[in-house]
Design an enzyme around this catalytic site. Structure first.
Site, mmCIF file in Angstrom:
data_model
loop_
_atom_site.group_PDB
_atom_site.id
_atom_site.type_symbol
_atom_site.label_atom_id
_atom_site.label_comp_id
_atom_site.label_asym_id
_atom_site.label_seq_id
_atom_site.Cartn_x
_atom_site.Cartn_y
_atom_site.Cartn_z
ATOM 1 N N LYS A 11 0.859 -1.122 -0.076
ATOM 2 C CA LYS A 11 -0.142 0.055 -0.017
ATOM 3 C C LYS A 11 1.181 1.295 0.000
ATOM 4 C CE LYS A 11 -4.698 0.427 0.600
ATOM 5 N NZ LYS A 11 -5.419 -0.651 -0.386
ATOM 6 N N THR A 58 -3.593 -5.557 0.340
ATOM 7 C CA THR A 58 -3.003 -4.251 0.666
ATOM 8 C C THR A 58 -3.892 -3.385 1.562
ATOM 9 O OG1 THR A 58 -3.889 -3.135 -1.234
ATOM 10 C CG2 THR A 58 -1.973 -4.244 -1.657
ATOM 11 N N ASP A 59 -5.189 -3.831 1.526
ATOM 12 C CA ASP A 59 -6.304 -3.001 2.621
ATOM 13 C C ASP A 59 -5.503 -3.546 3.990
ATOM 14 O OD1 ASP A 59 -8.525 -1.485 2.874
ATOM 15 O OD2 ASP A 59 -9.271 -3.277 4.060
ATOM 16 N N PHE A 160 31.932 31.010 -9.132
ATOM 17 C CA PHE A 160 32.152 30.052 -9.785
ATOM 18 C C PHE A 160 32.927 30.515 -10.967
ATOM 19 C CE2 PHE A 160 30.629 27.248 -13.315
ATOM 20 C CZ PHE A 160 31.045 25.964 -12.774
ATOM 21 N N ARG A 177 27.876 35.551 -6.840
ATOM 22 C CA ARG A 177 26.686 35.268 -7.351
ATOM 23 C C ARG A 177 25.677 34.863 -6.269
ATOM 24 N NH1 ARG A 177 27.238 29.251 -9.885
ATOM 25 N NH2 ARG A 177 27.868 28.109 -8.071
ATOM 26 N N VAL A 228 28.974 24.619 -6.396
ATOM 27 C CA VAL A 228 27.883 23.679 -5.715
ATOM 28 C C VAL A 228 28.741 22.133 -5.326
ATOM 29 C CG1 VAL A 228 25.772 22.430 -5.756
ATOM 30 C CG2 VAL A 228 25.744 24.519 -6.708
ATOM 31 N N GLN A 229 29.534 21.878 -6.083
ATOM 32 C CA GLN A 229 30.064 20.611 -5.778
ATOM 33 C C GLN A 229 31.026 20.564 -4.747
ATOM 34 O OE1 GLN A 229 29.798 22.088 -8.858
ATOM 35 N NE2 GLN A 229 29.856 20.641 -10.449
ATOM 36 N N ASN A 255 20.741 23.636 -9.010
ATOM 37 C CA ASN A 255 21.319 24.953 -8.941
ATOM 38 C C ASN A 255 20.111 25.877 -9.527
ATOM 39 O OD1 ASN A 255 22.895 27.214 -9.058
ATOM 40 N ND2 ASN A 255 24.261 26.524 -9.938
ATOM 41 N N HIS A 257 19.030 28.774 -10.592
ATOM 42 C CA HIS A 257 19.683 30.098 -11.165
ATOM 43 C C HIS A 257 19.017 31.131 -10.950
ATOM 44 C CE1 HIS A 257 22.568 27.215 -12.831
ATOM 45 N NE2 HIS A 257 21.534 26.638 -13.796
HETATM 46 O O1 LIG Z 1 28.501 25.452 -8.789
HETATM 47 C C1 LIG Z 1 28.278 25.332 -9.892
HETATM 48 N N1 LIG Z 1 28.770 23.978 -10.556
HETATM 49 C C2 LIG Z 1 28.542 23.903 -11.932
HETATM 50 O O2 LIG Z 1 28.864 22.612 -12.442
HETATM 51 C C3 LIG Z 1 28.217 24.667 -12.761
HETATM 52 N N2 LIG Z 1 27.940 24.804 -14.185
HETATM 53 C C4 LIG Z 1 27.387 26.036 -14.380
HETATM 54 O O3 LIG Z 1 26.892 26.416 -15.530
HETATM 55 N N3 LIG Z 1 27.152 26.858 -13.305
HETATM 56 C C5 LIG Z 1 27.677 26.028 -12.281
HETATM 57 N N4 LIG Z 1 27.851 26.026 -10.967
#
Ligand SMILES: O=c1[nH]c(=O)c2[nH]c(=O)[nH]c2[nH]1
Length: 302
Positions: A11, A58-59, A160, A177, A228-229, A255, A257
């Site tokens: 369920k 499932t009930d 970045f 940014r 971000v990575q 991300n 934007h």
């Molecule tokens: O933090 C980021 N990682 C990316 O891989 C990436 N690629 C992108 O266009 N902007 C960003 N920003």
């Protein structure tokens, strides 16, 4: 001739609300969850021979979820999922695995005149606390805990630059940014031998959740992000340090934007670079950055 390669059933979307009333203080606490239970086992004949004798309806699974919620604590969800999953495997000799997914919705206590209210709550957005609990007969209990839908934004402190440039590149480098994402973080616990071991460790689940959430927010806010990575890796590393029974931490961060809007065509209005104040939030497309971080010597699959 064909043969059944895999099967599970159960369920889904069972919505459960539980209230705890503290008679002494008059304070009430609520939990709202959406639960899915899927069973596996010797159920092949229900598919291949129309044999319903092996089917726990499932009930009945739905009823069991309500009864278990009445008879046991529903928090932490890792423990409730383990209790629920173990029930099916122990009760029915032909059921060998139970897969329990629990989405816990946030209800935050309301503040009225600066004081926490005894029985009123606010839902602060789409954020949920989720668990996937797999109870597997003869093997143990696998638990994956997560935070989903935690939307955050910082208006500076994110850069970045230095990324690969070639004939496909138009993006400009930036040293300042906006960074915004909807956090999906999950952490996989090392396998537990069974329900007693989950019960023995039960305080660790809320502690890990609180630590993961606090680390995510603090790192997001304080890191002068190179990407971000790089920021998500720092978050995962800190969670692994805070929760010794956690084997891997995984993040998936879109991300979201926010683009600068060039308004110079209108009377020379300056709205780019250091003069940027008005931005256009984008819905799509969006970057999507994922990683799984394990402990040293236990390399992530790349
Ligand atoms: O933090 C980021 N990682 C990316 O891989 C990436 N690629 C992108 O266009 N902007 C960003 N920003």
């Amino acid at each position: 001739m064909s043969s059944l390669a895999a099967a599970r059933y159960g369920k889904d979307n069972v919505r459960v609300y539980k209230v705890h009333r503290d008679e002494k203080t008059g304070t009430q606490t609520v939990v709202e969850m959406t639960v899915c239970v899927l069973l596996e086992g010797d159920i092949e004949t229900s598919y291949t021979k129309a044999d319903n004798s092996v089917v726990v309806a499932t009930d009945s699974i739905k009823n069991t979820i309500y009864i278990t919620a009445k008879q046991h604590p529903v928090t932490p969800p890792e423990l409730f999922g383990s209790i629920l999953g173990t029930h099916f495997v122990e009760k029915y000799s032909h059921i060998h695995a139970a897969h329990v997914n629990i989405v816990t919705h946030r209800w935050e206590r309301m503040e009225v005149d600066g004081k926490p209210h005894a029985h009123s709550f606010v839902k602060p957005g789409a954020e949920t606390r989720d668990v996937q609990v797999d109870v597997i007969e003869g093997k143990g209990i696998d638990i994956n805990s997560s935070i989903k839908g935690l939307t955050v934004l910082k208006s500076t402190g994110s850069q970045f630059w230095g990324f690969l440039r070639d004939e496909y590149t138009t993006l400009k480098e930036t040293w300042d940014r906006i960074l915004s994402t909807d956090v999906a973080a999950n952490w996989q616990w090392r396998r537990f031998t069974g329900l007693p071991e989950v019960q023995a460790h039960f305080e660790k689940f809320n502690a890990a959740y609180d630590a993961a959430r606090a680390i995510t927010l603090k790192t997001f806010a304080e890191d002068n992000s190179a990407s971000v990575q790089a920021t998500m890796y720092k978050m995962a590393d800190l969670i692994l340090a805070a929760a010794p029974l956690v084997q891997t931490v995984e993040y998936a961060l879109p991300n979201n934007h926010y683009f600068e809007v060039d308004l110079s065509w209108h009377k020379g209005l300056k709205n780019t670079g250091k003069d940027a104040e008005v931005y256009a939030p984008q819905s799509n497309p969006n970057g999507l950055i994922k990683c799984t971080v394990g402990r040293a010597g236990q390399k992530a699959k790349l």
